[in-house]
Scaffold this active site. Sequence first.
Site, short mmCIF file in Angstrom:
data_model
loop_
_atom_site.label_atom_id
_atom_site.label_comp_id
_atom_site.label_asym_id
_atom_site.label_seq_id
_atom_site.Cartn_x
_atom_site.Cartn_y
_atom_site.Cartn_z
N GLU A 194 21.07 14.60 5.25
CA GLU A 194 21.49 15.15 3.97
C GLU A 194 21.05 14.21 2.85
O GLU A 194 21.72 13.20 2.58
CB GLU A 194 23.01 15.29 3.92
CG GLU A 194 23.57 16.24 4.96
CD GLU A 194 24.91 16.82 4.53
OE1 GLU A 194 25.01 18.06 4.48
OE2 GLU A 194 25.84 16.06 4.23
N GLU A 233 29.60 11.67 1.02
CA GLU A 233 30.74 11.59 0.08
C GLU A 233 31.74 10.54 0.56
O GLU A 233 32.40 9.88 -0.25
CB GLU A 233 31.38 12.98 -0.07
CG GLU A 233 30.49 13.89 -0.91
CD GLU A 233 30.59 15.37 -0.59
OE1 GLU A 233 31.55 15.79 0.08
OE2 GLU A 233 29.68 16.11 -1.01
N SER A 273 22.40 21.81 -0.49
CA SER A 273 22.09 23.05 -1.21
C SER A 273 21.38 24.10 -0.35
O SER A 273 20.46 24.77 -0.81
CB SER A 273 21.27 22.74 -2.47
OG SER A 273 22.01 21.87 -3.33
N ASN A 311 30.74 22.96 6.25
CA ASN A 311 31.65 21.88 5.81
C ASN A 311 32.36 22.36 4.54
O ASN A 311 31.76 22.41 3.48
CB ASN A 311 30.82 20.61 5.55
CG ASN A 311 31.66 19.50 4.93
OD1 ASN A 311 32.88 19.57 4.90
ND2 ASN A 311 30.99 18.48 4.42
N TRP A 312 33.64 22.68 4.71
CA TRP A 312 34.38 23.25 3.57
C TRP A 312 34.81 22.19 2.56
O TRP A 312 35.35 22.53 1.50
CB TRP A 312 35.62 24.00 4.07
CG TRP A 312 35.34 25.17 4.95
CD1 TRP A 312 34.12 25.63 5.37
CD2 TRP A 312 36.32 26.04 5.53
NE1 TRP A 312 34.28 26.74 6.18
CE2 TRP A 312 35.63 27.01 6.29
CE3 TRP A 312 37.71 26.10 5.49
CZ2 TRP A 312 36.28 28.02 6.99
CZ3 TRP A 312 38.37 27.10 6.19
CH2 TRP A 312 37.66 28.05 6.93
N GLY A 353 25.15 19.51 -3.35
CA GLY A 353 25.95 20.09 -4.43
C GLY A 353 25.21 20.13 -5.76
O GLY A 353 25.82 20.38 -6.80
P1 13P Z 1 26.09 21.63 -0.45
O1 13P Z 1 25.58 22.66 0.52
O2 13P Z 1 27.21 22.11 -1.29
O3 13P Z 1 24.95 21.01 -1.21
O4 13P Z 1 26.71 20.45 0.45
C1 13P Z 1 25.98 19.91 1.48
C2 13P Z 1 26.86 19.04 2.27
O5 13P Z 1 27.22 17.96 1.85
C3 13P Z 1 27.32 19.53 3.57
O6 13P Z 1 27.98 18.52 4.26
#
Ligand code: 13P
Length: 261
Positions: free
Chosen positions: A170, A100, A216, A12-13, A176
């Site tokens: 998640e 998000e 992460s 997921n960019w 993040g």
């Molecule tokens: P990170 O890998 O940057 O923690 O993000 C996870 C994420 O939200 C993937 O959709």
Amino acid sequence: MHHKKPPFIAGNWKMHMTIPEARALVSAVVKASPGLAEAEIVLIPPFTALAEAARLLLDSPVQLGAQNLFYEDKGAYTGEIAGPMLADAGCRYVLVGHSERRQYFSETDASINKKVLAAFRAGLKPIVCIGETFEEREDGRTISRIESQLRHGLVGVTAEAFADIVLAYEPVWAIGTGKTATAAQAEEVQARIRDNLAENYGKEAAACAIILYGGSVKPANSYSLLREKNIDGFLVGGASLEADSFIQITKEAIKAYKEKQ
Ligand code: 13P
């Protein structure tokens, strides 16, 4: 018919990558893909890079996904993107209910449910994201939150349709932040998710379900997470923006998956 299989690794960019940057990243993954054939890989660029990514992924086993869709199929909804548009742009998958989107764009289980059904109408496979916040975990409400997200987010999804869903657990506090859930923490919740699916869709559907972990994920933790029984793949954010780390995560996942068979 294309069947999704583990290990299933999606990148997921988020809100990153210009078209030239996307071109370089997609090309690097495509170049590495013959060595990663045992995994199912999905790249999820921003909308603006979808067409270019689709062009580069023609004839490639690497699949394309989008980060969001609206729940109506067309109409006067300025700024929104419909499922049929994503299918037309070459997407096979679409993220629905990312934390998000829930956090910053007021998405609710009810609107997420409408989006899941809209994805099906467009022939897209939804990657439905669920997960608890830090406060919910501290209060011992992790499992009730997850079960409520599943119950309200998947209203009207039949056992047959469920086979086309990918779930992504998640934990919001791990996204993040560099605070990956430990393999045991992730496994504990993912096992409960599979039990819940067995109750709602039957044992067979639950056994075949793909349940991703996200938050992460890095090359250094891919192997130990994927060794867990109920972790079938990853939804990778930050580490999917660099070809090397995304490829390394996929390699470690393939190795772990083989060893746990
Ligand atoms: P990170 O890998 O940057 O923690 O993000 C996870 C994420 O939200 C993937 O959709």
